[in-house]
Design a protein around this motif. Structure first.
Motif, PDB file in Angstrom:
ATOM      1  N   TYR A   1       0.763  -1.052   0.054  1.00  0.00           N
ATOM      2  CA  TYR A   1       0.074  -0.035   0.140  1.00  0.00           C
ATOM      3  C   TYR A   1       0.963   1.207  -0.119  1.00  0.00           C
ATOM      4  O   TYR A   1       0.371   2.340  -0.322  1.00  0.00           O
ATOM      5  N   GLU A   2       2.014   1.409   0.195  1.00  0.00           N
ATOM      6  CA  GLU A   2       2.972   2.210   0.370  1.00  0.00           C
ATOM      7  C   GLU A   2       2.747   3.183   1.377  1.00  0.00           C
ATOM      8  O   GLU A   2       2.617   4.331   1.077  1.00  0.00           O
ATOM      9  N   VAL A   3       2.525   2.596   2.543  1.00  0.00           N
ATOM     10  CA  VAL A   3       2.403   3.530   3.705  1.00  0.00           C
ATOM     11  C   VAL A   3       3.154   3.253   4.824  1.00  0.00           C
ATOM     12  O   VAL A   3       3.762   2.393   4.819  1.00  0.00           O
ATOM     13  N   ASP A   4       3.263   4.024   5.853  1.00  0.00           N
ATOM     14  CA  ASP A   4       4.221   3.957   6.849  1.00  0.00           C
ATOM     15  C   ASP A   4       3.612   3.488   8.581  1.00  0.00           C
ATOM     16  O   ASP A   4       4.276   2.827   9.169  1.00  0.00           O
TER      17      ASP A   4
ATOM     18  N   ARG B   1      -7.727  -1.514  -8.070  1.00  0.00           N
ATOM     19  CA  ARG B   1      -6.397  -1.163  -8.591  1.00  0.00           C
ATOM     20  C   ARG B   1      -6.169   0.018  -7.439  1.00  0.00           C
ATOM     21  O   ARG B   1      -7.024   0.800  -6.864  1.00  0.00           O
ATOM     22  N   LEU B   2      -4.896   0.037  -7.223  1.00  0.00           N
ATOM     23  CA  LEU B   2      -4.401   1.256  -6.418  1.00  0.00           C
ATOM     24  C   LEU B   2      -3.592   2.132  -7.218  1.00  0.00           C
ATOM     25  O   LEU B   2      -2.762   1.823  -7.934  1.00  0.00           O
TER      26      LEU B   2
ATOM     27  N   TYR C   1      -2.294  -3.432  -9.375  1.00  0.00           N
ATOM     28  CA  TYR C   1      -3.354  -4.450  -9.362  1.00  0.00           C
ATOM     29  C   TYR C   1      -3.281  -5.459  -8.222  1.00  0.00           C
ATOM     30  O   TYR C   1      -2.408  -5.994  -8.184  1.00  0.00           O
ATOM     31  N   ILE C   2      -4.309  -5.275  -7.351  1.00  0.00           N
ATOM     32  CA  ILE C   2      -4.420  -5.868  -6.040  1.00  0.00           C
ATOM     33  C   ILE C   2      -5.439  -6.802  -6.073  1.00  0.00           C
ATOM     34  O   ILE C   2      -6.704  -6.763  -6.395  1.00  0.00           O
ATOM     35  N   SER C   3      -5.214  -8.158  -5.348  1.00  0.00           N
ATOM     36  CA  SER C   3      -6.180  -9.100  -4.973  1.00  0.00           C
ATOM     37  C   SER C   3      -6.519  -9.105  -3.753  1.00  0.00           C
ATOM     38  O   SER C   3      -5.425  -9.614  -3.059  1.00  0.00           O
ATOM     39  N   ILE C   4      -7.578  -9.070  -3.033  1.00  0.00           N
ATOM     40  CA  ILE C   4      -7.697  -9.123  -1.577  1.00  0.00           C
ATOM     41  C   ILE C   4      -8.716 -10.359  -1.390  1.00  0.00           C
ATOM     42  O   ILE C   4      -9.756 -10.750  -2.043  1.00  0.00           O
ATOM     43  N   HIS C   5      -8.336 -11.040  -0.272  1.00  0.00           N
ATOM     44  CA  HIS C   5      -9.032 -12.197   0.224  1.00  0.00           C
ATOM     45  C   HIS C   5      -9.307 -12.297   1.856  1.00  0.00           C
ATOM     46  O   HIS C   5      -8.390 -11.474   2.326  1.00  0.00           O
ATOM     47  N   TRP C   6     -10.544 -12.692   2.371  1.00  0.00           N
ATOM     48  CA  TRP C   6     -10.581 -12.576   3.719  1.00  0.00           C
ATOM     49  C   TRP C   6     -11.800 -13.612   4.299  1.00  0.00           C
ATOM     50  O   TRP C   6     -12.121 -14.472   3.493  1.00  0.00           O
ATOM     51  N   GLN C   7     -11.513 -13.686   5.637  1.00  0.00           N
ATOM     52  CA  GLN C   7     -12.523 -14.396   6.541  1.00  0.00           C
ATOM     53  C   GLN C   7     -12.900 -13.985   7.749  1.00  0.00           C
ATOM     54  O   GLN C   7     -12.394 -12.890   8.084  1.00  0.00           O
ATOM     55  N   PHE C   8     -14.218 -14.312   8.157  1.00  0.00           N
ATOM     56  CA  PHE C   8     -14.718 -13.674   9.308  1.00  0.00           C
ATOM     57  C   PHE C   8     -14.140 -14.260  10.552  1.00  0.00           C
ATOM     58  O   PHE C   8     -13.802 -15.428  10.575  1.00  0.00           O
TER      59      PHE C   8
END
Length: 737
Positions: free
Chosen positions: A410-413, A453-454, A465-472
């Motif tokens: 994400y290019e954040v600090d 896209r970021l 180009y970002i792929s995001i995956h998650w679970q609860f």
């Protein structure tokens, strides 16, 4: 002077500290009290070993008690623990003072300590005679107490020691059970069995169990429990040294021998208990088993096997304290702490065994921890290589918690950013979808991935180009509290895919150009005949007109009709080729028969010119949904290749076979020539880009590559090549609609 020599001297010294006893052994067991009293000065002999091991003789003791006090007092003769069947005490007046044993809670206790009370006048002495009927062992060591309080204190001491022992062993047993259910270490099964049978043995051996259960044959069940302890020790040691047992074949036979002999001993005790069976078990089985185990463990120490010293310390302590107890029972050592010593020994052995298991578990946990740390490090390295980051979304705070890899992507600090900040990093066209996905996720809808896209440095032209995956993740009230997931930076993959698609478009364009060149050649070939005929017809009309020859209406009509036929044929040819290259966005329903015939119409004249015969066998006329023009291009390319190879190899009887059929879930078209086939080493290469087998090198090497791309990727089918006895076979498989 070494330690072993000092211990031997100390043991020898203790053997002379024993009290002296007046003992007579009545081998036949037929002497009366009168005979004993009459011959007391001649038959009783002094000895400092108050026992007869393995005997069935009747034992008589002569005990003289003295009262130096100036008042009448009572003294108590207390026999130590022994396997005695019957004890009788007589005074000088032939009065019986004791029975088979003392009474406790209205029960006769044939095994626990027997205590007899003897009253003495002031400044007097009294001789009493003790008649002992033993069973297999006669340990007649006794203590004399001046008051019953001393007896009570003595009994209380042993009872307290035993209760402490029982508490410690029970605690060890419970701890072992808990640890077993936590770690599921199979070794604990044998350890738990060993501890349990040891506790039962000590409870039985102490005599307390007889207060509640009447056991008719004490020696028999004591031996069975002793063999049970031996079996438990053997199974435990065998399991602990399982790798060494496999490595050294002799140890396997040793353990089997101990287990078989112990089991045989239990069977003998249960079904054929006798004096000689008891001797065999004590002198052979138990001694052989214990000595063999000690020697095996010593061998493991010599071989420097890990933790073997723990087992040796435990077993050596228990065996030695048991021997100390045996020496106490047989009177070699005159001490009041024989049974206590065995209890202490079993505690030390149990602690030693438990310690080594705990060390083993600790070592396993340490190894697993090191592996986990190693795996964690490898996972981080893999995350970096895979350009993958881990994140957690806190629903309550509406914040994203990022790991180092996520921060780099994400290019954040910051480790924690607000969802609003995160949303500003996303391409404007994807933000609406991201908000929609968030809403669906919070409502627990079954959506677990999303691609977006970021924007880099607020520059919309620079994208990731970002792929995001998650679970609860839910709290204790089953409420959604967090969403955990990972992200993958797919920029390189997406860009590479786009580059590949551009290359394929370029290749397809090159292939089309090549095919267009071939088509133009076919058009010229097909137009030559009608154009010649058209030219001849028009020239004939012009010539007749020039020479003034009259042309009647019927002749003019027929000539004009021929001109119309030729021009229609030319127009139809143009339509065929124009449709051939028309781009399609939607599928149409068509059969392989129609596709093959339309493709043949384009190349038919060229095939006839080169004397190539076509054989059709349309066994399947079912229609399917596909991109018609693309499949026609593939079929035409295969026909053209077959024509080229037949001409190149100068085949005399040139043939092309066309067949359609059904095969499982596919509709199949096969095109087979009789040109001899493709070399086996080239079969795997013919579908590669820019690979060509044509000798004149006018092939681009793109035809079959693009043909497979069209069939496999665009049409979800299969394009395969093989050889049969005639030549090459190209097979197109399209899934049934």
């Amino acid at each position: 002077m070494n330690l072993k020599f000092k211990l031997l001297i100390l043991l020898f010294f203790f053997s002379f500290l024993n009290a002296e006893y007046l003992v007579y052994e009545d081998i036949n067991g037929n002497k009366t009290l009168d005979y004993i009293k009459k011959n007391k000065h001649s038959i009783f002999k002094k000895t400092n070993k108050p026992s007869f091991a393995a005997t069935q003789s009747t034992i008589w003791l002569s005990i003289t008690l003295k009262n130096d006090l100036k008042y009448t007092s009572s003294q108590y003769i207390r026999f130590r623990e022994a396997f005695l069947y019957k004890i009788e005490l007589y005074d000088e007046n032939n009065i019986l003072k004791g029975g088979s044993s003392v009474s406790f809670k209205n029960k006769q206790l044939p095994y626990v300590t027997d205590t007899f009370k003897v009253e003495l006048e002031q400044n007097s002495s009294k001789t009493v005679f003790i008649k002992i009927l033993p069973k297999y062992n006669a340990t007649y060591a006794y203590d004399i107490f001046k008051s019953y309080n001393e007896v009570d204190k003595h009994n209380d001491f042993y009872e307290n020691v035993f209760m402490i022992y029982l508490s410690i062993m029970t605690l060890i047993l419970i701890s072992a059970l808990i640890i077993f259910f936590i770690f599921r270490e199979k070794l604990f099964i044998y350890y738990i069995y060993f501890i349990f049978i040891t506790i039962i043995f000590q409870v039985y051996h102490s005599g307390y169990i007889l207060m509640y259960i009447d056991i008719p044959n004490l020696v028999k069940y004591a031996e069975i429990l002793a063999l049970g302890v031996l079996i438990g020790s053997t199974l435990f040691i065998k399991k602990f040294f399982k790798e060494q047992v496999k490595k050294y074949p002799f140890s396997k036979f040793l353990f089997q021998a101990i287990l078989i002999m112990s089991s045989l001993g239990i069977i003998l005790l249960l079904f054929n208990f006798s004096y000689y069976v008891d001797l065999f078990i004590e002198l052979v089985i138990i001694n052989f088993g214990l000595i063999s185990l000690i020697l095996f463990v010593l061998y493991m120490i010599i071989k420097k096997v890990k933790y073997s010293l723990f087992i040796f310390i435990g077993m050596f302590t228990f065996i030695n304290t048991s021997m100390y107890c045996a020496l106490y029972f047989t009177g070699i050592i005159d001490t009041s702490y024989g049974l206590v010593s065995m209890q202490i020994g079993s505690i030390i052995e149990s602690f030693a065994f438990l310690s080594l298991i705990l060390f083993r578990i600790y070592n396993r946990i340490r190894i697993e921890k090191n592996k986990s740390e190693e795996y964690a490090q490898k996972l981080k390295e893999m995350q970096i290589l895979a350009k993958m980051g881990i994140w957690t979304y806190n629903i309550i705070n509406d914040t994203l918690h990022l790991d180092e890899s996520s921060k780099k992507i994400y290019e954040v600090d910051k480790d924690v950013i607000s969802f609003k900040h995160f949303l500003n990093l996303i391409h404007p066209d994807d933000r609406k979808n991201m908000l929609k996905i968030k809403k669906q996720a919070l409502s627990r809808q079954d959506i677990h991935e999303f691609e977006f896209r970021l924007i880099l440095n607020s520059d919309i032209s620079k994208l990731k180009y970002i792929s995001i995956h998650w679970q609860f993740s839910y709290d204790y009230e089953n409420k959604l509290s967090h969403i955990n997931g990972y992200i993958i930076n797919k920029t390189e993959k997406v860009l590479a895919q786009k580059k590949l698609e551009n290359q394929q478009l370029l290749i397809m364009h090159q292939q089309k150009l090549a095919q267009q060149g071939e088509i133009l050649s076919m058009i010229a070939h097909q137009w030559r005949q009608p154009l010649t005929a058209l030219s001849a017809t028009t020239n004939a009309l012009i010539l007749k007109n020039m020479v003034g020859k009259e042309i009647n209406s019927d002749e003019l009509y027929n000539e004009l009709k021929l001109i119309s036929t030729y021009t229609n044929h030319l127009s139809s040819t143009i339509d065929d080729f124009r449709n051939f290259f028309k781009a399609e966005k939607e599928k149409t329903t068509v059969s392989f028969e129609e596709l093959a015939d339309k493709s043949l119409n384009i190349i038919k004249l060229s095939l006839e010119t080169n004397d190539i015969k076509i054989f059709k066998n349309y066994n399947c006329k079912k229609k399917f949904s596909t991109y018609e023009n693309e499949v026609r291009q593939v079929i035409l390319n295969i026909f053209k290749n077959a024509e080229d190879v037949l001409i190149e190899r100068k085949i005399e009887d040139k043939k092309i076979f066309i067949e359609t059929k059904e095969e499982n879930n596919y509709i199949v078209l096969s095109i087979n020539d009789n040109a001899g086939g493709i070399k086996e080493e080239l079969l795997s290469k013919i579908f590669e880009a820019y690979f060509s087998t044509k000798k004149n090198k006018d092939g681009t090497g793109l035809g079959l590559y693009m043909s497979r791309t069209i069939i496999n990727k665009h049409c979800n089918g299969k394009l395969e090549a093989s050889n049969n006895k005639y030549g090459a076979v190209f097979t197109i498989k399209i899934p049934k609609s």
